[in-house]
Motif scaffolding. Sequence first.
Motif, short mmCIF file in Angstrom:
data_model
loop_
_atom_site.label_atom_id
_atom_site.label_comp_id
_atom_site.label_asym_id
_atom_site.label_seq_id
_atom_site.Cartn_x
_atom_site.Cartn_y
_atom_site.Cartn_z
N PHE A 180 0.87 -1.24 -0.05
CA PHE A 180 0.00 0.10 0.06
C PHE A 180 1.06 1.25 -0.26
O PHE A 180 2.11 1.15 0.36
N SER A 181 0.29 2.06 -0.38
CA SER A 181 1.13 3.62 -0.21
C SER A 181 0.42 4.50 0.72
O SER A 181 -0.76 4.55 0.95
N VAL A 182 1.35 5.09 1.59
CA VAL A 182 0.79 5.94 2.69
C VAL A 182 1.74 7.16 2.42
O VAL A 182 2.78 7.49 1.96
N GLU A 183 0.89 8.33 2.82
CA GLU A 183 1.46 9.66 2.55
C GLU A 183 1.20 10.43 4.04
O GLU A 183 0.31 10.07 4.69
N GLY A 184 2.38 11.47 4.22
CA GLY A 184 2.39 12.21 5.42
C GLY A 184 3.12 11.86 6.60
O GLY A 184 3.53 12.37 7.59
N LEU A 185 3.87 10.61 6.39
CA LEU A 185 4.94 10.33 7.26
C LEU A 185 6.53 11.08 7.07
O LEU A 185 6.64 11.22 5.86
N THR A 186 6.91 11.40 7.98
CA THR A 186 8.22 12.28 7.74
C THR A 186 9.25 11.74 8.61
O THR A 186 10.49 12.23 8.29
N CYS A 187 9.17 10.68 9.51
CA CYS A 187 10.12 10.39 10.48
C CYS A 187 9.84 9.22 10.93
O CYS A 187 8.88 8.30 10.90
N GLY A 188 11.11 8.52 11.65
CA GLY A 188 10.61 7.03 12.32
C GLY A 188 9.57 7.16 13.38
O GLY A 188 8.86 6.06 13.39
N HIS A 189 9.28 8.16 14.14
CA HIS A 189 7.89 7.99 15.06
C HIS A 189 6.82 7.81 14.21
O HIS A 189 5.99 7.04 14.61
N CYS A 190 6.54 8.36 13.02
CA CYS A 190 5.38 8.07 12.12
C CYS A 190 5.48 6.64 11.69
O CYS A 190 4.22 6.20 11.54
N ALA A 211 3.83 -5.91 9.64
CA ALA A 211 3.42 -4.51 8.77
C ALA A 211 5.15 -3.69 8.86
O ALA A 211 5.64 -3.73 9.80
N SER A 212 5.34 -3.45 7.69
CA SER A 212 6.64 -2.57 7.46
C SER A 212 6.46 -1.41 6.47
O SER A 212 5.74 -1.66 5.69
N ILE A 213 7.15 -0.45 6.78
CA ILE A 213 7.37 0.80 6.05
C ILE A 213 8.52 1.23 5.59
O ILE A 213 9.60 1.28 6.38
N GLU A 214 8.55 1.56 4.17
CA GLU A 214 9.79 2.12 3.72
C GLU A 214 9.61 3.69 3.26
O GLU A 214 8.76 3.83 2.74
N LEU A 215 10.21 4.41 4.35
CA LEU A 215 10.03 5.82 4.47
C LEU A 215 10.52 6.55 3.31
O LEU A 215 11.52 6.42 2.70
N ALA A 216 9.58 7.31 2.78
CA ALA A 216 10.02 8.51 1.78
C ALA A 216 9.45 9.69 2.22
O ALA A 216 8.34 10.13 1.91
N PRO A 217 10.47 10.41 3.10
CA PRO A 217 9.89 11.66 3.42
C PRO A 217 9.54 12.73 2.47
O PRO A 217 10.19 12.79 1.60
N GLY A 218 8.26 13.22 3.06
CA GLY A 218 7.71 14.15 1.90
C GLY A 218 7.04 13.71 0.92
O GLY A 218 6.50 14.38 -0.07
#
Length: 102
Positions: free
Chosen positions: A38-48, A65-72
């Motif tokens: 899935f895609s998620v927007e609004g994450l900016t850091c490890g806490h998110c 569940a794991s996320i690959e962070l793309a800040p911004g």
Amino acid sequence: MFESENRTALPLASSAGGCGCCPSEPSSSRVGTGDVEFSVEGLTCGHCVQTVEKAVSALEGVESASIELAPGGRSRLVVSGHADSVAVREAVTSAGYTFINN
């Protein structure tokens, strides 16, 4: 005191690309069999990231569940197990982030 000649200059983060240590785009690692992306927007850091991973992991049928962070940008959420996509959407939005239909 400190010698400025020995310091390494680090690149400054642009407002659109996140910080200098994080990639601006998700990596292209492969998803295992049975995983759903899935895609998620609004994450900016490890806490998110931790907030969303915890919310989705608590759903019935989710193994991980794991996320690959793309800040911004659009971060990649990978869910293993058998979770309803509507429940995943509700968990993400309840955590305060934007769920994007793929």
